[in-house]
Write a protein that holds these residues in place. Structure first.
Motif, mmCIF file in Angstrom:
data_model
loop_
_atom_site.group_PDB
_atom_site.id
_atom_site.type_symbol
_atom_site.label_atom_id
_atom_site.label_comp_id
_atom_site.label_asym_id
_atom_site.label_seq_id
_atom_site.Cartn_x
_atom_site.Cartn_y
_atom_site.Cartn_z
ATOM 1 N N ALA B 270 0.817 -1.221 0.000
ATOM 2 C CA ALA B 270 0.000 0.000 0.000
ATOM 3 C C ALA B 270 0.847 1.265 0.000
ATOM 4 O O ALA B 270 0.372 2.333 -0.367
ATOM 5 C CB ALA B 270 -0.933 -0.003 1.205
ATOM 6 N N PHE B 273 2.158 1.259 -3.892
ATOM 7 C CA PHE B 273 1.034 1.408 -4.823
ATOM 8 C C PHE B 273 -0.221 1.785 -4.041
ATOM 9 O O PHE B 273 -1.129 0.963 -3.852
ATOM 10 C CB PHE B 273 0.802 0.111 -5.604
ATOM 11 C CG PHE B 273 1.997 -0.346 -6.392
ATOM 12 C CD1 PHE B 273 2.501 0.448 -7.415
ATOM 13 C CD2 PHE B 273 2.628 -1.546 -6.104
ATOM 14 C CE1 PHE B 273 3.614 0.036 -8.143
ATOM 15 C CE2 PHE B 273 3.732 -1.968 -6.831
ATOM 16 C CZ PHE B 273 4.232 -1.168 -7.850
ATOM 17 N N PRO B 274 -0.277 3.036 -3.550
ATOM 18 C CA PRO B 274 -1.377 3.413 -2.648
ATOM 19 C C PRO B 274 -2.749 3.430 -3.298
ATOM 20 O O PRO B 274 -3.750 3.469 -2.599
ATOM 21 C CB PRO B 274 -0.979 4.820 -2.179
ATOM 22 C CG PRO B 274 -0.070 5.343 -3.227
ATOM 23 C CD PRO B 274 0.652 4.157 -3.781
ATOM 24 N N THR B 275 -2.815 3.417 -4.617
ATOM 25 C CA THR B 275 -4.134 3.497 -5.249
ATOM 26 C C THR B 275 -4.575 2.163 -5.860
ATOM 27 O O THR B 275 -5.593 2.102 -6.535
ATOM 28 C CB THR B 275 -4.143 4.577 -6.351
ATOM 29 O OG1 THR B 275 -3.189 4.226 -7.360
ATOM 30 C CG2 THR B 275 -3.777 5.937 -5.787
ATOM 31 N N PHE B 276 -3.815 1.111 -5.612
ATOM 32 C CA PHE B 276 -4.222 -0.207 -6.126
ATOM 33 C C PHE B 276 -5.160 -0.842 -5.103
ATOM 34 O O PHE B 276 -4.746 -1.221 -4.017
ATOM 35 C CB PHE B 276 -3.000 -1.100 -6.357
ATOM 36 C CG PHE B 276 -3.329 -2.360 -7.117
ATOM 37 C CD1 PHE B 276 -3.217 -2.402 -8.499
ATOM 38 C CD2 PHE B 276 -3.772 -3.497 -6.456
ATOM 39 C CE1 PHE B 276 -3.524 -3.551 -9.209
ATOM 40 C CE2 PHE B 276 -4.096 -4.657 -7.150
ATOM 41 C CZ PHE B 276 -3.963 -4.688 -8.533
ATOM 42 N N THR B 277 -6.434 -0.919 -5.459
ATOM 43 C CA THR B 277 -7.438 -1.389 -4.503
ATOM 44 C C THR B 277 -7.905 -2.803 -4.847
ATOM 45 O O THR B 277 -7.630 -3.315 -5.934
ATOM 46 C CB THR B 277 -8.673 -0.475 -4.536
ATOM 47 O OG1 THR B 277 -9.223 -0.531 -5.857
ATOM 48 C CG2 THR B 277 -8.312 0.965 -4.204
ATOM 49 N N ASN B 315 -14.542 2.514 -14.104
ATOM 50 C CA ASN B 315 -13.936 3.761 -13.624
ATOM 51 C C ASN B 315 -12.641 3.461 -12.865
ATOM 52 O O ASN B 315 -11.640 4.160 -13.020
ATOM 53 C CB ASN B 315 -14.938 4.485 -12.722
ATOM 54 C CG ASN B 315 -14.616 5.963 -12.589
ATOM 55 O OD1 ASN B 315 -13.729 6.480 -13.265
ATOM 56 N ND2 ASN B 315 -15.331 6.641 -11.727
ATOM 57 N N ASP B 316 -12.667 2.422 -12.051
ATOM 58 C CA ASP B 316 -11.470 2.099 -11.252
ATOM 59 C C ASP B 316 -10.299 1.696 -12.146
ATOM 60 O O ASP B 316 -9.149 2.054 -11.887
ATOM 61 C CB ASP B 316 -11.783 0.987 -10.240
ATOM 62 C CG ASP B 316 -12.782 1.455 -9.211
ATOM 63 O OD1 ASP B 316 -13.978 1.439 -9.522
ATOM 64 O OD2 ASP B 316 -12.361 1.874 -8.121
ATOM 65 N N SER B 319 -8.643 4.640 -13.866
ATOM 66 C CA SER B 319 -7.652 5.384 -13.065
ATOM 67 C C SER B 319 -6.255 4.801 -13.254
ATOM 68 O O SER B 319 -5.258 5.499 -13.153
ATOM 69 C CB SER B 319 -8.036 5.372 -11.590
ATOM 70 O OG SER B 319 -7.785 4.105 -11.015
#
Lengths: 391, 552
Positions: B270, B273-277, B315-316, B319
């Protein structure tokens, strides 16, 4: 020629220029941002000592106990106005928040003493001296060294615990920013030829319709798509801007209304006059921004009273003190008859995340143009000018 | 019978049906008797939705099935049943039976009405259990089975004074019966040749094309004997290939081939890659499946999966790809521009993120995945005492993965394997460990040159084109599809069939539907023989099995 009329003419000129020079317009970029957080601008230290050396303010309950000194007096008042707890403090039991002019808080109200704040020089003076349209006030200097900044609302709210950054009311407003769609605010910047320096770009401020998402560590995810709420046309504002060294600085917007649901109470309109926005485009996917302008004091107080104010205990605020302080610090829109200012300068720090802003398709637009919108109906009321506004 | 003893009995039954008791995933290519395949989660869901409708709420979690010869479908014939695994089936069975017999659903899922809700009703129990049992067991229940299940339903209904609860007990028992959980291979010998019975054919056909047990029409064709005639078989295959349910079969095949079950354990650092959900991870898997399924649905060239710029995004995912999505709450079709670095599934987040380390890329993992998944080649696991220090604690002057791997390869023990993985994997270095495009690593330009089987390329698009043009990739697909269809490891006896199917596949214009259809009407698809004396294929003998142990 009024400023609005001048803009219309300039706007037509832009359209004409665009049609003559399609290739240059086509190559221009569009930038989009969604607001992910906001706080009042100003100096806020962890121990309050710089900005509130006399300590933080007292709430309505503490003022009630100071107003009705003995236990018997307090119990009698509570019994007489059962259901209002300690809020019925007016001569005839009026609620303190809703009739602030009828209640005098006995506990002194501390005001913010900080000198550092982001914002804009709204009155055009270097020192905040009185002019025909403004009242004397102290100026702020930004952390970057910019002088002449106006932010008198900070004086009134800086020592109210709940309104300070991460205080209860502030935290709730930020939380609701993510969960309540009415709070979703988007900025679209079009016609950007150069993100570092551009003499003229167009900024649209509007509401968004889609969620903002956070990654596992809480970082807001950039480059998601966000639909602009074009049905709520009265919430859509346009302004010209320029970009200087990577910082977008807008012209002045005569009016800017932002609908917000910032707390547990009702929703309201944070109405600005002479508003300007600054976006630091150099900050990558998560830029910061500053929005500043004047608030009509009466209107701002009503907004506060119906949103945070109804839970003034949580916000650790007392309406009568705040109301009087706002009038005391008002620095704009001087009433020529009374010589008193009716509006207060204010500045807000915003956190943004980059996004793709999606406009309605022609088909969707046709539907929204032909359908009555409850959002627009709300706005008709919200956009009504304050009777105190000085033309 | 108490639960423990029931588990014991079923475990023994399962093992007996398998003929593989005690065989682990590493015992692959010697199948003494025709194998029985354990039902997978998707097959379970697909089948029960056929029986009870799409409204059934199902989210079963069963024990993972080992991967054999690159496929879970093959591993399913080597899965053993433990008490813990059976417990999961038991829980799922109870949930299904409760929903079917519950007040909300019983009136439309159970077609008859008992004379009394508080007593046994032999006729209604028999009608219900016979109808359900025919689909679950993929054949009509025997008289003895019918009697036993109806008797159990009646006894329980009488003892607890509830017809529906009694029915639920028998229904649960059916749902954990070996006859339901294992797809066996009932055989018949005609003129000295052993083949599957018509019901066995129906099951194999349905698993291949729909990843589900047979529907009523297919069981009818088996019952009437039509499935044993070329004309009858052709008619059923054409019906099934034309059905929208073919998409379930196609998606499951590619999900299996692409080793997408690894998404269930995929996690990213995290901080890096803080935006990999989790949502990105779920959507990435779906993106690739939708892309591949669309190519098959449109009857296009299979090799387009490596080069197509057409895909589907949310949408995800937008990004990650930096793409605006006009309808942010929907899946939308999208085509990357001609000069975009994204083309084909190798450049999808599914591949670039899945085959990477939690906090960085891994050219080795990516190269290994390309060899094993798309070329059907086995890359040996790294030696136990390998020194990873040059990768995990690198010299700061080594800016890029290429630099660090070159340093790592200076160790001759490592160099051998890296030579066969890294030249491919380095071609994907423009995509970081979460799938974001990048031109630089630590401000050093990325060199994404490499080669695949002697074909030079300069980036991932070139690598994808090389894979598209590789005859080995085509033949690997054919090999995987046949293994998937048969549900058993391929061996030397299958080589001629693979070759013939592959030629036909190429002549068809590389159409996957044609390949599936050809397998489905091929006699060899239904042959059952003792394969214990056969020699495993080259891939199988290389060490064909199990979960991939990935190197750096």
């Amino acid at each position: 020629m009024s400023k609005q009329y001048l803009w219309k003419i300039l706007g037509l000129g832009v359209v004409a220029a665009a049609s003559l020079s399609y290739s240059s317009v086509a190559s221009a970029k569009t930038l989009g941002f969604v607001v992910t957080g906001w706080h009042h601008s100003g100096t806020f230290t962890p121990d309050n000592k710089v900005e509130c050396p006399q300590g933080l303010g007292s709430d309505g309950r503490a003022n009630f106990k100071a107003q009705f000194k003995t236990k018997e007096e307090q119990e009698a008042q509570i019994k007489k106005y059962a259901g209002f707890e300690m809020r019925a403090r007016g001569p005839n039991g009026e609620i303190d928040t809703y009739s602030p002019e009828l209640v005098e808080d006995p506990i002194p109200f501390p005001e913010g003493q900080g000198k550092i704040s982001y914002g804009f020089n709204l009155d055009g003076t270097k020192d905040g001296r009185a002019t025909d349209r403004t009242c004397k006030h102290s100026k702020f200097t930004s952390p970057d060294g910019e002088t002449g900044i106006d932010n008198q609302y900070y004086r009134s709210m800086a020592c109210i615990t709940g309104m300070r950054p991460h205080g209860d009311a502030d935290a709730m407003a930020n939380s609701q920013l993510l969960t309540k769609m009415v709070n979703r605010l988007v900025f679209e910047v079009t016609g950007v030829d150069d993100e570092k320096n551009d003499e003229s770009v167009d900024v649209t401020i509007a509401h968004g319709l889609d969620k903002v998402s956070q990654g596992p560590s809480g970082v807001f995810i950039p480059n998601l798509s966000q639909r602009m709420d074009e049905k709520a046309s009265a919430y859509i504002f346009h302004v010209k801007a320029k970009i200087v060294n990577g910082v977008l600085i807008s012209d002045e917007m005569p009016n800017l209304d932002i609908a917000q649901y910032p707390g547990p109470g009702d929703w309201g309109i944070r109405a600005f006059m002479n508003a300007r926005i600054k976006i630091n485009l150099k900050d990558g996917d998560h830029p910061t921004a500053v929005l500043a302008g004047y608030h009509d004091v009466e209107r701002l107080y009503r907004y506060w009273a119906k949103t945070n104010g109804i839970h003034s205990i949580t916000a650790t605020a007392s309406g009568p003190s705040l109301y009087r302080s706002m009038h005391r610090n008002a620095d704009g829109y001087k009433d020529p008859k009374t010589g008193k200012c009716t509006a207060i300068s204010a500045s807000y720090d915003y956190q943004l995340v980059k996004a793709f802003i999606i406009r309605e398709t022609p088909e969707e637009k046709e539907i929204s143009d032909n359908a009555p919108s409850s959002a627009n109906a709300d706005v008709q009321v919200a956009s009504a000018k304050s009777p105190l506004e000085v033309k | 019978m108490n639960k423990a003893s029931l588990f014991g009995t079923l475990a023994v039954l399962g093992a007996a049906l398998l003929g593989t008791a005690g065989h682990g995933a590493d015992h692959v290519a010697s199948v003494g008797v025709p194998a029985a395949r354990l039902i997978t989660e998707d097959q379970y869901v697909n089948t029960l939705k056929v029986v009870f409708g799409p409204g059934l709420k199902l989210a079963p979690r069963f024990a993972p099935i080992p991967r054999v010869q690159g496929l879970v479908a093959v591993g399913s014939s080597h899965a053993t049943m433990t008490a813990g695994a059976l417990d999961q089936f038991d829980n799922a069975a109870r949930l299904v039976a409760d929903q079917v017999t519950g007040r909300e659903n019983r009136d439309f899922l159970i077609t008859c009405r008992p004379k009394s809700n508080t007593a046994a009703d032999d006729a209604c129990a028999q009608e219900t259990l016979t109808r359900i049992g025919r689909v679950l067991f993929r054949r009509p229940l025997t008289t003895a089975e019918t009697k036993a299940y109806v008797k159990a339903a009646n006894q329980n209904a009488e003892s607890i004074h509830d017809f529906y609860r009694g029915l639920a007990v028998s229904m649960s028992a059916m749902l954990i019966a070996p006859e339901f959980l294992y797809v066996t291979q009932p055989t018949q010998t005609v003129r000295g040749k052993t083949t599957l019975t018509a019901y066995g054919k129906a099951a194999r056909l349905s698993l291949l094309l729909w990843n589900s047990y047979p529907d009523d029409a297919l069981l009818n064709a088996a019952e009437s004997g039509a499935l044993n005639t070329p004309k009858g078989l052709q008619a059923q295959v054409e019906r099934m290939v034309a059905s929208p349910r073919l998409q379930a079969g196609v998606r499951n095949f590619f999900d299996d081939m692409l080793v997408f079950e690894n998404f269930e354990t995929l996690s990213k650092d995290a901080t890096t890659f803080p935006t990999f959900t989790y949502k990105v991870s779920v959507d990435a898997r779906e993106q690739t499946l939708r892309t591949v399924a669309a190519i098959v649905r449109d009857d296009a060239d299979f090799r387009d999966i490596f080069t197509t710029r057409k895909t589907f995004l949310t949408n995800d995912l937008g990004s990650i790809y930096g793409v605006r999505i006009d309808k942010p709450d929907e899946w939308v079709p999208y085509e990357f521009p001609a000069n975009d670095p994204h083309a084909g599934i190798l450049t999808h987040v599914s591949f670039t993120a899945l085959y990477a380390q939690p906090g960085r890329t891994s050219p080795t993992r990516r190269g290994k995945a390309i060899r094993e998944i798309f070329l059907c080649q086995k890359v040996p696991d790294p030696p136990a005492n390998v020194d990873f220090s040059k990768l995990t604690n690198p010299d700061p002057s080594l800016k890029t993965s290429r630099d660090r791997l070159e340093a790592h390869r200076s160790n001759p023990v490592c160099a051998g394997c890296h030579k066969i993985t890294d030249p491919m994997g380095l071609g994907m270095e423009n995509f970081d460990g979460a799938g974001f495009y990048r031109a630089e690593e630590q401000k050093a330009p990325i060199d994404a040159r490499g080669d695949l089987e002697g074909v030079q390329f300069s980036d991932a698009v070139g690598l994808s084109k090389a894979l598209h043009d590789s005859p080995k990739a085509t033949s690997c697909l054919t090999q995987r599809m046949l293994g998937y269809a048969l549900g058993r490891p391929l061996d030397s006896n299958d080589e001629a069939l693979v070759k013939s199917l592959n030629e036909d596949f190429i002549n068809s214009g590389y159409r996957v539907r044609h390949l599936m259809q050809t397998i489905a009407i091929n006699d060899a698809f239904y042959n059952v023989e003792d394969r214990s004396a056969k020699v495993p294929t080259k891939e199988a003998s290389n060490a064909s099995s199990s979960v991939q142990k990935q190197g750096s």
